[in-house]
Write a protein that holds these residues in place. Sequence first.
Motif, mmCIF file in Angstrom:
data_model
loop_
_atom_site.group_PDB
_atom_site.id
_atom_site.type_symbol
_atom_site.label_atom_id
_atom_site.label_comp_id
_atom_site.label_asym_id
_atom_site.label_seq_id
_atom_site.Cartn_x
_atom_site.Cartn_y
_atom_site.Cartn_z
ATOM 1 N N ASN A 36 37.858 47.413 35.316
ATOM 2 C CA ASN A 36 36.684 47.356 36.173
ATOM 3 C C ASN A 36 36.949 46.411 37.350
ATOM 4 O O ASN A 36 38.111 46.046 37.609
ATOM 5 N N ARG A 37 35.887 46.003 38.023
ATOM 6 C CA ARG A 37 36.025 45.122 39.190
ATOM 7 C C ARG A 37 35.305 43.789 38.987
ATOM 8 O O ARG A 37 34.922 43.133 39.954
ATOM 9 N N THR A 38 35.155 43.385 37.748
ATOM 10 C CA THR A 38 34.469 42.128 37.433
ATOM 11 C C THR A 38 35.323 40.950 37.904
ATOM 12 O O THR A 38 36.516 40.879 37.592
ATOM 13 N N ASN B 189 40.898 43.347 35.042
ATOM 14 C CA ASN B 189 39.798 43.163 35.980
ATOM 15 C C ASN B 189 40.267 42.241 37.112
ATOM 16 O O ASN B 189 41.473 42.126 37.351
ATOM 17 N N ASN C 195 44.371 39.526 34.839
ATOM 18 C CA ASN C 195 43.266 39.053 35.662
ATOM 19 C C ASN C 195 43.803 38.001 36.629
ATOM 20 O O ASN C 195 45.013 37.965 36.892
#
Length: 332
Positions: free
Chosen positions: A163-165, A187, A211
Motif C-alpha cells: 500500500n502507500r501508508t 509500504n 519500508n
Amino acid sequence: MKLLALLSLLALMLAQEARTASLPKTERETEGDQPHGEGDSYAVLQLGDYVLSLDDYDQVIDLSNYDELTDYREQLPKVKGTSLASPTRTSFTQSTRAPRTSPSNPTMARPTTRGLLVSLTSHGLPTCLICVCLGSSVYCDDADLENVPPLPQTTAYLYARFNRTSHIRAGDFKGLTKLKRIDLSSNFISSIDDDALLLLPALQDLILPENKLAALPVLPTGIEVLDIRLNQLQSSGIQPEAFRALEKLQFLYLADNLLDSIPRSLPLSLRSLHLQNNMIETMQRDTFCDAERPKHMRRQLEDIRLDGNPINLNLFPSAYFCLPRLPTGRFT
C-alpha cells in the motif's frame, strides 16, 4: 365358294386390324405384351427402368402402417406456459445497472448489515468493503491505502501489504486487544508513534520489511517476531535498552539496513539474529556473552548472521565463548 370364304376371312382380318389400330398405344402394348393365363397373376411389374418382383414385396414400407413411423413431436422439449414477450429497454436497464449513490455524501452508501464495520476509510467506504474480512483476519493487500484503516474490534491478524501508508498513528490500533500479527510489508512507512504499538498486549509478530523506517518505536513486551529488513534503520534509532524487556523475542531480523553496531542487551530468549548487509565494523565483548559469567552458555542463540558487513569476526574471539555456534561472516 372358296373365293367367298377367302374374301370373308380377309375382311375379318382387316376389321380386326382396324380395331387394334384405333386403340391407344399403351393398351396395344399391354394387350400384346402381357401374357394371360387362367388362374395366373402378374409375375412382374415394370415401372420404367425399375423392376419390382412380387416375391420381394414384403420389403416395401407400408405407409398405411403408422405404428412403425416415428412421432417426432414426442422428442420436442416441453415448454412451460410463460410469456414470450421480450423485455422493454427500460426494464433491462433497471435490472442490470447498480443503483446510483451521491458521490458528495459518502455516508449515504453506509451499509446497515450486521457485522460490517461502519467506520469509513479514506475511500469513503467501510473497511470490510475495501478489504477482505474473514473471521478474525483482515486482508488489505494492494488496496491503495494511505493510512491504516479502521479495524473491527475482533481483529487478530492484519495484512495490509503493498500500500502507500507512510505513518502509523497512535490511535490506529486503539482498543485492538486481540491483535496478534501486523504485516505492513512493502509500504512507505517512515515513522511510528511511540504509543501506536505499546498498548497491544497480544501482539506477537510485527512484520515491517521494505519500508523507510530509520528508528524503532517502543515495542510491546510480548512480541516474538520482529522483522525490520530492507529499511533505513540506523543504530542511533534504536534505544540502548530497546530489547531488554522483550523476554519472549525469538526472531530478530534487521538485515539490509544502515546499522553500524550490533544492538545491545539482547534477551536470552533470542534464537535467531540476522544483521547481514549492514555497516557493522566492530562489537563489544559482552554483545552476546556475560563477561561476569564465563561458564554460562547461551544455547538458544544458534543463528547469527553478520555476512555482508565490513567486520572481521576473527578479531573478537572472546565475544563468542557462550554461543553454541560461531556467527556467519568474514573471519579473515
